[in-house]
Design an enzyme around this catalytic site. Structure first.
Site, PDB file in Angstrom:
ATOM      1  N   SER A 179       0.830  -1.203   0.000  1.00 60.54           N
ATOM      2  CA  SER A 179       0.000   0.000   0.000  1.00 60.54           C
ATOM      3  C   SER A 179       0.865   1.255   0.000  1.00 60.54           C
ATOM      4  CB  SER A 179      -0.861  -0.001   1.260  1.00 60.54           C
ATOM      5  OG  SER A 179      -1.379   1.285   1.499  1.00 60.54           O
ATOM      6  N   GLU A 222       0.398   3.576   1.787  1.00 56.28           N
ATOM      7  CA  GLU A 222       0.539   3.959   3.202  1.00 56.28           C
ATOM      8  C   GLU A 222       1.884   3.499   3.772  1.00 56.28           C
ATOM      9  OE1 GLU A 222      -1.047   5.810   5.576  1.00 56.28           O
ATOM     10  OE2 GLU A 222      -2.233   6.569   3.923  1.00 56.28           O
ATOM     11  N   TYR A 257      -1.902   0.671  10.022  1.00 53.64           N
ATOM     12  CA  TYR A 257      -2.139  -0.032   8.763  1.00 53.64           C
ATOM     13  C   TYR A 257      -0.859  -0.012   7.907  1.00 53.64           C
ATOM     14  CZ  TYR A 257      -3.956  -1.010   4.115  1.00 53.64           C
ATOM     15  OH  TYR A 257      -4.159  -1.540   2.870  1.00 53.64           O
ATOM     16  N   GLY A 311     -15.904   1.027  -0.346  1.00 54.81           N
ATOM     17  CA  GLY A 311     -16.623   1.090   0.924  1.00 54.81           C
ATOM     18  C   GLY A 311     -17.069   2.515   1.239  1.00 54.81           C
ATOM     19  N   PHE A 349     -14.760   5.356   2.969  1.00 55.96           N
ATOM     20  CA  PHE A 349     -13.719   6.102   2.259  1.00 55.96           C
ATOM     21  C   PHE A 349     -14.305   7.406   1.727  1.00 55.96           C
ATOM     22  CE2 PHE A 349     -12.206   1.793   2.309  1.00 55.96           C
ATOM     23  CZ  PHE A 349     -10.862   1.959   2.583  1.00 55.96           C
ATOM     24  N   ARG A 398     -16.408   7.536  -1.766  1.00 51.86           N
ATOM     25  CA  ARG A 398     -17.766   6.971  -1.770  1.00 51.86           C
ATOM     26  C   ARG A 398     -18.686   7.770  -0.864  1.00 51.86           C
ATOM     27  NH1 ARG A 398     -20.118   1.917  -3.008  1.00 51.86           N
ATOM     28  NH2 ARG A 398     -22.128   2.531  -3.872  1.00 51.86           N
ATOM     29  N   GLY A 405     -13.761  16.299   6.320  1.00 54.80           N
ATOM     30  CA  GLY A 405     -12.578  16.798   7.023  1.00 54.80           C
ATOM     31  C   GLY A 405     -11.812  17.743   6.107  1.00 54.80           C
ATOM     32  N   ARG A 436      -4.972  13.064  -2.980  1.00 55.48           N
ATOM     33  CA  ARG A 436      -4.755  11.633  -3.181  1.00 55.48           C
ATOM     34  C   ARG A 436      -4.539  11.347  -4.659  1.00 55.48           C
ATOM     35  NH1 ARG A 436      -4.014  11.306   1.358  1.00 55.48           N
ATOM     36  NH2 ARG A 436      -4.772   9.881   2.956  1.00 55.48           N
ATOM     37  N   ARG A 444      -7.431  14.679   9.843  1.00 62.04           N
ATOM     38  CA  ARG A 444      -6.324  13.816  10.297  1.00 62.04           C
ATOM     39  C   ARG A 444      -5.092  14.688  10.412  1.00 62.04           C
ATOM     40  NH1 ARG A 444      -7.084   8.996   6.093  1.00 62.04           N
ATOM     41  NH2 ARG A 444      -9.291   8.587   6.423  1.00 62.04           N
ATOM     42  N   ALA A 465      -1.735  16.578   9.635  1.00 63.44           N
ATOM     43  CA  ALA A 465      -1.388  17.208   8.352  1.00 63.44           C
ATOM     44  C   ALA A 465      -0.541  16.288   7.482  1.00 63.44           C
ATOM     45  CB  ALA A 465      -0.637  18.500   8.625  1.00 63.44           C
TER      46      ALA A 465
HETATM   47  P1  GDP Z   1      -7.099   6.735   2.790  1.00 58.36           P
HETATM   48  O1  GDP Z   1      -6.961   7.507   4.033  1.00 58.36           O
HETATM   49  O2  GDP Z   1      -6.110   7.155   1.765  1.00 58.36           O
HETATM   50  O3  GDP Z   1      -7.113   5.271   2.997  1.00 58.36           O
HETATM   51  O4  GDP Z   1      -8.529   7.056   2.107  1.00 58.36           O
HETATM   52  P2  GDP Z   1      -9.767   7.938   2.575  1.00 58.36           P
HETATM   53  O5  GDP Z   1     -10.699   7.917   1.422  1.00 58.36           O
HETATM   54  O6  GDP Z   1     -10.305   7.493   3.882  1.00 58.36           O
HETATM   55  O7  GDP Z   1      -9.174   9.405   2.791  1.00 58.36           O
HETATM   56  C1  GDP Z   1      -8.579  10.127   1.757  1.00 58.36           C
HETATM   57  C2  GDP Z   1      -8.266  11.554   2.212  1.00 58.36           C
HETATM   58  O8  GDP Z   1      -9.484  12.264   2.382  1.00 58.36           O
HETATM   59  C3  GDP Z   1      -7.542  11.639   3.555  1.00 58.36           C
HETATM   60  O9  GDP Z   1      -6.467  12.562   3.440  1.00 58.36           O
HETATM   61  C4  GDP Z   1      -8.565  12.218   4.511  1.00 58.36           C
HETATM   62  O10 GDP Z   1      -7.975  13.045   5.501  1.00 58.36           O
HETATM   63  C5  GDP Z   1      -9.406  13.056   3.565  1.00 58.36           C
HETATM   64  N1  GDP Z   1     -10.763  13.299   4.068  1.00 58.36           N
HETATM   65  C6  GDP Z   1     -11.386  14.514   4.158  1.00 58.36           C
HETATM   66  N2  GDP Z   1     -12.612  14.388   4.671  1.00 58.36           N
HETATM   67  C7  GDP Z   1     -12.810  13.052   4.904  1.00 58.36           C
HETATM   68  C8  GDP Z   1     -13.909  12.313   5.425  1.00 58.36           C
HETATM   69  O11 GDP Z   1     -14.940  12.841   5.776  1.00 58.36           O
HETATM   70  N3  GDP Z   1     -13.747  10.944   5.495  1.00 58.36           N
HETATM   71  C9  GDP Z   1     -12.586  10.313   5.088  1.00 58.36           C
HETATM   72  N4  GDP Z   1     -12.499   8.970   5.153  1.00 58.36           N
HETATM   73  N5  GDP Z   1     -11.526  11.013   4.615  1.00 58.36           N
HETATM   74  C10 GDP Z   1     -11.627  12.355   4.520  1.00 58.36           C
END
Ligand code: GDP
Length: 326
Positions: free
Chosen positions: A126, A128, A150, A186, A189, A192, A212, A218, A279, A281
């Protein structure tokens, strides 16, 4: 007929991979956790349409004997190890992610070494693993600096896999996959969450989308392209590790804008932010340089971000359409 075994077959990647392998003429076996009926129905949604073409085995990453038995029964030619506790929660109290993921990989490696040492194995790494990367984009030589349990669990699995490759000569490839999305992603994330909530807003079931950090970036790719990369790795003469990514980053805000525009909505009227979803920075964005797999194996992507979002929105509209009728 080649036999493939997929751990995590009912997830986004497992289900697309099962479809791909069926198309290629494989006998496809999958491991699913033994769960209650209700849970199982929910979990098997992604593979319901191919359920009569595949073989499902109940086993758990936490139970060495159960994994051993499945490998012994199936005797796979190829094994794709996708199962893992996968949600990236930055809380450090989630130590079970580390033990479950690492032990599960260890049990599977041991079973393969003992029962089918010529089996080709794919290990799901990953982005990550790079976590707090110093540079962007990252490639196969970039130092790993995980920032989550993770990420640590995937990095530990990666090192273990390398030992099995070196010491026992087992054919194992690690794919270092960046985020990849689809209508089977899912709901936890962000992608979605955005498409499904925007659709609910469109039909009046929700009024706000609470997110957030909108500036988080990404490297989002298309899941079916990424499972094709897994298969390509195992068809080579020599095992190797590959980055699988688009190399382009978008912000959460970009994703929001495209989605709402598609639904003829102005995102500014609906999107609010809450610290609860923030999360720590992320200074250097995770973005992958996938030159090695593109040049070496001829891998390519087939959909850009707008096309991926379009497919996700269509699926979410379909889900709501069905719900509305009941
Ligand atoms: P992952 O963290 O890369 O596994 O995938 P996510 O889809 O959970 O998150 C991708 C990015 O979106 C991260 O940098 C999160 O901080 C940001 N993010 C902003 N708002 C949200 C939220 O409401 N939910 C999630 N899951 N991520 C968020």
């Amino acid at each position: 007929m080649k036999k493939a075994l997929i751990t995590g077959i009912s997830g986004q990647d497992g289900s697309y991979l099962a479809e791909l392998l069926l198309e290629k003429g494989y006998e496809v076996h999958g491991i699913i956790r033994k769960v209650s009926f209700e849970d199982a129905r929910h979990r098997l949604m992604n593979i319901a349409h191919i359920q009569d073409k595949i073989y499902l085995h109940g086993a758990s990453l936490e139970n060495q004997l159960s994994l051993y038995k499945v490998v012994k029964d199936v005797q796979p030619d190829e094994c794709y190890h996708l199962a893992a506790m996968s949600f990236v929660n930055y809380g450090l109290e989630e130590a079970s992610i580390l033990t479950t993921n690492f032990n599960g990989t260890h049990y599977l490696l041991e079973a393969i070494r003992e029962i089918v040492p010529f089996c080709h194995l794919y290990f799901a790494g990953s982005s990550e693993m790079f976590g707090y990367a110093d540079i962007s984009p990252q490639n196969e030589l970039t130092p790993f600096r995980p920032r989550s349990m993770y990420g640590i669990s995937k990095l530990a699995g990666y090192h273990l896999v390398n030992i099995y490759r070196k010491r026992y000569g087992i054919f194992i490839c690690t794919g270092i996959l960046y985020n990849h999305e689809s209508p089977r992603r899912g709901f936890e994330f962000v992608t979605r969450k955005i498409t499904s909530t925007a659709v609910k807003i469109k039909i009046g079931l929700e009024h706000k989308l609470i997110l957030g950090n909108l500036n988080a970036r990404r490297d989002w790719g298309y899941a079916p392209d990424y499972v094709r990369a897994m298969w390509m790795m195992l068809q080579q003469d020599m095992p190797d590790d590959y980055i699988v990514a688009t190399g382009k980053t978008h912000s959460v805000q970009d994703f929001v804008k495209i989605t709402f525009k598609m639904l003829n909505l102005n995102y500014k009227d609906y999107v609010v932010t809450d610290q609860k979803f923030y999360r720590t920075a992320e200074e250097v964005p995770l973005s992958g340089d996938s030159q090695k797999i593109r040049a070496g194996l001829g891998w390519k992507t087939t959909k850009n971000l707008t096309e991926i979002i379009e497919e996700m929105v269509k699926e979410d509209l379909k889900i709501e359409g069905l719900k509305c009728r009941y």
